[in-house]
Every structure is written in structure tokens, then in C-alpha cells.
Design an enzyme around this catalytic site. Structure first.
Site, short mmCIF file in Angstrom:
data_model
loop_
_atom_site.label_atom_id
_atom_site.label_comp_id
_atom_site.label_asym_id
_atom_site.label_seq_id
_atom_site.Cartn_x
_atom_site.Cartn_y
_atom_site.Cartn_z
N THR A 181 -8.43 16.26 9.42
CA THR A 181 -7.36 16.30 8.48
C THR A 181 -6.38 17.35 8.84
OG1 THR A 181 -8.79 15.30 6.75
CG2 THR A 181 -6.58 16.25 6.15
N SER A 221 -12.18 15.97 20.06
CA SER A 221 -13.17 15.37 20.69
C SER A 221 -13.69 14.46 19.92
CB SER A 221 -14.27 16.46 20.78
OG SER A 221 -15.49 16.04 21.15
N ILE A 240 -15.23 15.91 9.88
CA ILE A 240 -16.34 16.30 8.98
C ILE A 240 -16.43 14.92 8.20
CG2 ILE A 240 -14.65 17.36 7.22
CD1 ILE A 240 -17.16 19.22 6.79
N LYS A 252 -4.77 9.81 -8.76
CA LYS A 252 -5.69 10.89 -9.57
C LYS A 252 -4.89 11.69 -10.56
CE LYS A 252 -8.23 15.15 -8.43
NZ LYS A 252 -8.75 16.16 -7.69
N GLU A 291 -0.28 31.63 -6.37
CA GLU A 291 -1.19 30.94 -7.42
C GLU A 291 -0.94 29.54 -7.03
OE1 GLU A 291 -3.26 32.73 -10.93
OE2 GLU A 291 -1.35 32.59 -11.22
P1 FAD Z 1 -12.81 18.62 10.60
O1 FAD Z 1 -12.66 17.57 10.04
O2 FAD Z 1 -14.24 19.26 11.06
O3 FAD Z 1 -12.32 18.76 12.11
C1 FAD Z 1 -12.49 19.67 13.23
C2 FAD Z 1 -11.82 18.96 14.50
O4 FAD Z 1 -12.42 19.88 15.66
C3 FAD Z 1 -12.63 17.84 15.11
O5 FAD Z 1 -11.65 16.68 15.55
C4 FAD Z 1 -13.52 18.10 16.15
O6 FAD Z 1 -13.61 16.93 17.09
C5 FAD Z 1 -12.57 19.21 16.72
N1 FAD Z 1 -13.48 20.06 17.29
C6 FAD Z 1 -14.69 20.90 16.93
N2 FAD Z 1 -14.97 21.59 18.44
C7 FAD Z 1 -14.46 21.05 19.30
C8 FAD Z 1 -14.59 21.24 20.68
N3 FAD Z 1 -15.51 21.98 21.32
N4 FAD Z 1 -13.68 20.52 21.57
C9 FAD Z 1 -12.81 19.73 20.96
N5 FAD Z 1 -12.66 19.28 19.72
C10 FAD Z 1 -13.42 20.12 19.01
N6 FAD Z 1 -11.10 19.25 0.79
C11 FAD Z 1 -10.36 18.39 -0.40
O7 FAD Z 1 -9.19 19.14 -0.31
N7 FAD Z 1 -10.69 17.74 -1.16
C12 FAD Z 1 -11.97 17.38 -1.41
O8 FAD Z 1 -12.30 16.60 -2.09
C13 FAD Z 1 -12.95 18.00 -0.43
N8 FAD Z 1 -14.34 17.56 -0.44
C14 FAD Z 1 -15.18 18.26 0.52
C15 FAD Z 1 -16.44 18.07 0.47
C16 FAD Z 1 -17.30 18.86 1.39
C17 FAD Z 1 -18.91 18.64 1.01
C18 FAD Z 1 -16.88 19.35 2.25
C19 FAD Z 1 -17.75 20.29 3.06
C20 FAD Z 1 -15.69 19.64 2.44
C21 FAD Z 1 -14.68 19.07 1.53
N9 FAD Z 1 -13.27 19.33 1.63
C22 FAD Z 1 -12.42 18.88 0.63
C23 FAD Z 1 -12.78 19.86 2.70
C24 FAD Z 1 -12.17 19.19 3.71
O9 FAD Z 1 -13.17 18.15 4.12
C25 FAD Z 1 -11.46 19.65 4.88
O10 FAD Z 1 -10.54 20.72 4.36
C26 FAD Z 1 -10.50 18.75 5.80
O11 FAD Z 1 -11.37 17.67 6.00
C27 FAD Z 1 -9.99 19.67 6.97
O12 FAD Z 1 -11.36 19.50 7.87
P2 FAD Z 1 -10.75 20.19 9.36
O13 FAD Z 1 -9.84 19.40 9.86
O14 FAD Z 1 -10.47 21.67 9.12
O15 FAD Z 1 -12.20 20.08 9.97
#
Ligand code: FAD
Length: 504
Positions: free
Chosen positions: A17, A42, A48, A81, A437
Site C-alpha cells: 500500500t 518482489s 503484508i 466507515k 495532530e
Molecule cells: P508491505 O505491505 O509489507 O509491503 C512491503 C513491500 O516491500 C512488498 O511489496 C515487498 O515485496 C517489498 N519488499 C520487501 N523486501 C524486499 C526485497 N528484499 N526486495 C524487493 N522487495 C521487497 N493500517 C491501517 O491504516 N488500517 C488498518 O486497519 C490496519 N490494520 C493492520 C493490521 C495489522 C495486524 C497490521 C500488522 C498492520 C495493519 N495496518 C493497518 C498497517 C498497514 O497494513 C500498512 O500500513 C500498509 O499495509 C502499508 O504496508 P507497507 O506497504 O509499508 O508494507
């Protein structure tokens, strides 16, 4: 760092995201400037796959990209929501809704809650929630788009989405690719830094190719591949206040009409969420692992959900806190790589939005200075701390003492910034606000009030009208809210008529 660094190429690491939101927004921001943007993700590692409840700021984010509410609701199988219902948080059996909207109609002199308190102290206590259109719509499970020209404060409420995170990332990806972002699907096996400056220099991909850039945005999730694993930036651990460090998530089939609110249901060692989408329901248990083991947490989750379970629950571990610096050298972390508190109040994606907004503000042109970096880090730290305080408030105010988690929370000391706010409100209903905030006064009011915190006295300015006039006006407010709720369609009818899922 030399004091002016020019950016001709940006590399975004991660396609979750945060990665695709960053790519969509930056490709629009730098459209007129010759800045090449590449995103590496990747498919082998994946994303996640949670993060489905949002707050209204998300709508402002996608509107800036030219997307309408209906576009996003349709494309992401979303529901609406109006707020969050907190069940069993204050005491067992209690329930209240934190709406994205306001309570009642104040005056230029003072806020509505002071008038409410004056009426209550005069023996005319009516639930504060009766003066909030957002709460009443949510409670009745009704929804309509708010009026774009509200005739009074009594018509104002805001809303957000529950969406399918994968579909939302796909939508952001479409915007980014259309704006010319280059995508590389590869695993990064190594990260090299410049031996003189310490800046990130090149990424080595599993294809054997290497990729360089001027600015790197770390969206690699909890791995924090660049900011922490490579630059060792350090992390502030806030688990003395936020004890939940684990979660289990599971999807279920839709078993009833979609509700227009998230449900957060407190348990002995944490809380369970319910997030309805059009095509399925998201559920999860967020818990403190020092008080419950993973098997017990799983059975607690499965006992508390409706609908057929679609897969084995997925497990997550995290340390609540934030990176010491979100911007270190030529690397900015956005999303989970820069920090995570916990999912209560759905703030993680909102912090992604504010990070992206700050990146755009930092680059009116395609260069940056050390002053810009310092400012970025100071504001990021403040934003995280304000959100942290708001979340801690939910735990601190509980009156539950039926388990070690809640007993700990009642007794724990809280950050000074939060105790000053709480004391000011308890004393005379003053709403202290700080810069940066995300949650405004009505959100704080919803939580204070939902947990039964009533100020000792109201502001003297609330004496500025006759009590009889005030009570008449308050009765009018209630009836105006009730009339609007009566006219609104059910959330289900609204979704069917306006925005049934359509894949693009
Ligand atoms: P990720 O989705 O983990 O993406 C990481 C990316 O990096 C992936 O594409 C992966 O392939 C890539 N990557 C990693 N290592 C490598 C590598 N070595 N080489 C190439 N690519 C790599 N947020 C909200 O706002 N509302 C919610 O209701 C909410 N609920 C949640 C519930 C839980 C249990 C958790 C843990 C989190 C929640 N969050 C929520 C947080 C939300 O999920 C994240 O903020 C959001 O999905 C963004 O994630 P991200 O893109 O930072 O990481």
C-alpha cells in the site's frame, strides 16, 4: 551531507500500500520535472496483506490523484466507515462510537460539549451521541454522502472506507504506471552504500542487475531494508505504553448486511476487529503476547467471529514505535518501514499519506537541503507522538480490572504530552491541541466521553444564554439529527445503488 542535493532519479523499494501510494503521488508531483521514478517489488516476498480500515484523510489523498469516492468504492470492494464502535473497552458491556464528525452545534464563544455539560448539570442529561449525526447514522447502519453545502453544523459528518488492501494497491499502481513509473519485479539481495557519504548507492537485484538512484524511498514494510537494515537508523520502542505486539488476521464470508463502522471489541489481552467489505469480512485479534499465547489468542479470535472462515489465521509480530529518523541520508522511509503503533484507530495508512504529503512539500523543486531533512524528521516525530498519545488514551481510560492487561493500563504512567491534555479536559473541558495532530477535538471528545470522563466544570462562556433557551435549542438539535437519520438509506441500499464492486 552536502547542503544541496539534486534529485534526478527516485527508487521506491516495495510495492505494498505504501509503495504504490508513494509512486502514484510522486509521479503526479514530479510530472513537470525530469525525475525518473522506479519501483522495485518482489512478488516472491509479497505484501503484508492487511490494513483495510482507513480514516477520512485517505479520501483527500485519492481525490488529489483525480479519483472519486465512487471510483474507489467500486474498484476496491469497499464499504463506508462512519467511525469505530468500541465494545467492552470502558467496562464490560459498554459500547460507544467514535464518529468522523462533530457533536452538536457550539457557538463562536465555546464548544458544544460545554453547553451539553451545563444542561447535564442542570439535570437534563441526554446522551452526547444523540447530537452527532455520524454516530446516529453508524448506529442505525445507514449511509448517504454528506451534503457538500451543509446548512448547519448539525449536517456535518465525515467518512472513510473499509477497502480490500490489494485492490487499493492495484488502483494506485494503475495511476503510477500511467504516469510513467517504471516497475521492476525482483528481489533485492544486497544494498550498497557510498563509502564516503554513507548514502544508499545501489541495489543488487536477484536478476544480477544493479539499480542506482539519487533518492530512495523505503517502503519495504517491517523489514525496513534500507532505513534500518542498511543505515541502522535506530528505533524508539513504545511498548511500555502500547502492550499489544502481536496480531492474527482471518477473512470470513459475509454473513450479514455490511455495517458502516469498524468494530473494535476489547478482550482480556487485547481486542478483536471486524472490518466489513462488500465481498468478505476482515477480522483480527490484536494482543499483548506477555498475557496470552498464540494458541489462546487464536481460539479467542475464532470464538468471536461470524461467517465461514476462509483460511488459517495469519500471524504478525511487531514492536510499537517509530524510527529515530524517518529520513536518513538519501533515504526516506514510508509506511511500516518507518514505524507502527498498532491498528487501533486505523492510523498507519494515514501516516503514509502525511509522509507522502511532506515529501511533496519538501520538493517544490528537485533538490533538498539538510534543513529540509531536519524539518521532515521533526514533523514526522510529532505526528507519530500525537497518534501514540491518542491510542494510549484508549487503554489508559479503561475501568476494566478483570485481567492483567487492563490492570496494567489503568496504573501505567503516560507521556507528559498526554497527561497535560487529560488534566486540562478533566478540569474544565479544555481541549488542548498540539501541532500535527491527525485527530481533532471531536475525536478526543468522543473518546473522553465514551470512557466516562466528564469535566469537573464547564466553561463560564456556556452561561451566555438562558437555560430554557439552551434546552429548547438542544432539543431542536436532537430532532434535526433524528430527521436526517430517518431520511438516509441503509448502508446496504446505498452500496447497491451507488457503488457495487466492478473490477477494472
Ligand atoms: P508491505 O505491505 O509489507 O509491503 C512491503 C513491500 O516491500 C512488498 O511489496 C515487498 O515485496 C517489498 N519488499 C520487501 N523486501 C524486499 C526485497 N528484499 N526486495 C524487493 N522487495 C521487497 N493500517 C491501517 O491504516 N488500517 C488498518 O486497519 C490496519 N490494520 C493492520 C493490521 C495489522 C495486524 C497490521 C500488522 C498492520 C495493519 N495496518 C493497518 C498497517 C498497514 O497494513 C500498512 O500500513 C500498509 O499495509 C502499508 O504496508 P507497507 O506497504 O509499508 O508494507
Amino acid at each position: 551531507m552536502k547542503n544541496k542535493t539534486t534529485i534526478n532519479s527516485i527508487v521506491i523499494v516495495g510495492g505494498g500500500t505504501s509503495g504504490w501510494m508513494t509512486a502514484a503521488a510522486l509521479s503526479q508531483h514530479f510530472k513537470q520535472q525530469q525525475v525518473a521514478i522506479t519501483l522495485v517489488e518482489s512478488s516472491e516476498i509479497g505484501t503484508i496483506g492487511v490494513g483495510e480500515a482507513t480514516i477520512p484523510t485517505l479520501r483527500r489523498f485519492y481525490q488529489k490523484l483525480g479519483l472519486t469516492d465512487t471510483d474507489v468504492l467500486k474498484a476496491t470492494c469497499a464499504t463506508c466507515k462512519l467511525g469505530i464502535e468500541f465494545k467492552d473497552w470502558a467496562t464490560k458491556g459498554s459500547s460507544f462510537i467514535h464518529p468522523f464528525g462533530i457533536f452538536g452545534q457550539g457557538t463562536k464563544e465555546t464548544g458544544f460539549h460545554h453547553y451539553w455539560l451545563r444542561a447535564a448539570q442542570a439535570g437534563k442529561e441526554v446522551p452526547l451521541a444523540n447530537y452527532s449525526l455520524g454516530v446516529q447514522l453508524a448506529a442505525e447502519n445507514k449511509f448517504a454522502f454528506p451534503s457538500s453545502k451543509p446548512a448547519s453544523q448539525l449536517e456535518i459528518y465525515d467518512w472513510a472506507l473499509h477497502f480490500d488492501a490489494a485492490l487499493f494497491a492495484k488502483l494506485m499502481k494503475q495511476v503510477a504506471l500511467a504516469n510513467g513509473v517504471k516497475l521492476i519485479d525482483a528481489k533485492i539481495n544486497a544494498v550498497d552504500t557510498n563509502s564516503v557519504t554513507g548514502d544508499i548507492a545501489t541495489l543488487t537485484l536477484d536478476s544480477g542487475n544493479s539499480l542506482g538512484g539519487d533518492l530512495f524511498i523505503d517502503c519495504s514494510g517491517f523489514r525496513s531494508l534500507l532505513l534500518q537494515q542498511t543505515l541502522n537508523t535506530g528505533y524508539q520502542d513504545w511498548s511500555q505504553w502500547l502492550l499489544c505486539d502481536s496480531a492474527l488476521a482471518v477473512q470470513t464470508q459475509v454473513s450479514d448486511d455490511p455495517i458502516a463502522r469498524t468494530i473494535s471489541h476489547a478482550q482480556q489481552a487485547g481486542w478483536i476487529w471486524k472490518i466489513p467489505l462488500q465481498h468478505r469480512c476482515g477480522n483480527g485479534h490484536v494482543y499483548a503476547s506477555q498475557f496470552i499465547d498464540d494458541d489462546q489468542a487464536k481460539s479467542c479470535l475464532l470464538k468471536n467471529i461470524d461467517g465461514q472462515v476462509l483460511h488459517e489465521p495469519r500471524s504478525f509480530k511487531f514492536t510499537p514505535g517509530r524510527a529515530n529518523k524517518a529520513w536518513n541520508k538519501n533515504c526516506i522511509a514510508v509506511g511500516l518501514s518507518s514505524g507502527f503503533l498498532e491498528p487501533l484507530e486505523s492510523t498507519s495508512i494515514a501516516l503514509v499519506e502525511t509522509a507522502i504529503e511532506k515529501i511533496c512539500l519538501s520538493f517544490p523543486k528537485n533538490h533538498f537541503t539538510s534543513q529540509i531533512v531536519t524539518r521532515f524528521n521533526d514533523v514526522t516525530a510529532a505526528e507519530y507522538e500525537r497518534v501514540r498519545d491518542f491510542i494510549i488514551l484508549h487503554y489508559k481510560l479503561t475501568s476494566r480490572d478483570d485481567s492483567p492487561l487492563w490492570r496494567y493500563c489503568q496504573q501505567m504512567s503516560i507521556p507528559e504530552s498526554l497527561s497535560r491534555k487529560l488534566e486540562a479536559y478533566r478540569h474544565d473541558g479544555t481541549m488542548l491541541t498540539y501541532p500535527w495532530e491527525i485527530f481533532g477535538k471531536d475525536s478526543w471528545l468522543a473518546i473522553y466521553h465514551g470512557f466516562g470522563v466528564i469535566p469537573d466544570k464547564y466553561a463560564s462562556k456556556a452561561e451566555n444564554m438562558e437555560l430554557s433557551y439552551l434546552l429548547k435549542h438542544m432539543a431542536y438539535m436532537q430532532s434535526r439529527v433524528a430527521e436526517q437519520v430517518a431520511q438516509a438509506p441503509s448502508h446496504k441500499v446505498f452500496l447497491n445503488q451507488t457503488c457495487q464492486f466492478s473490477s477494472q
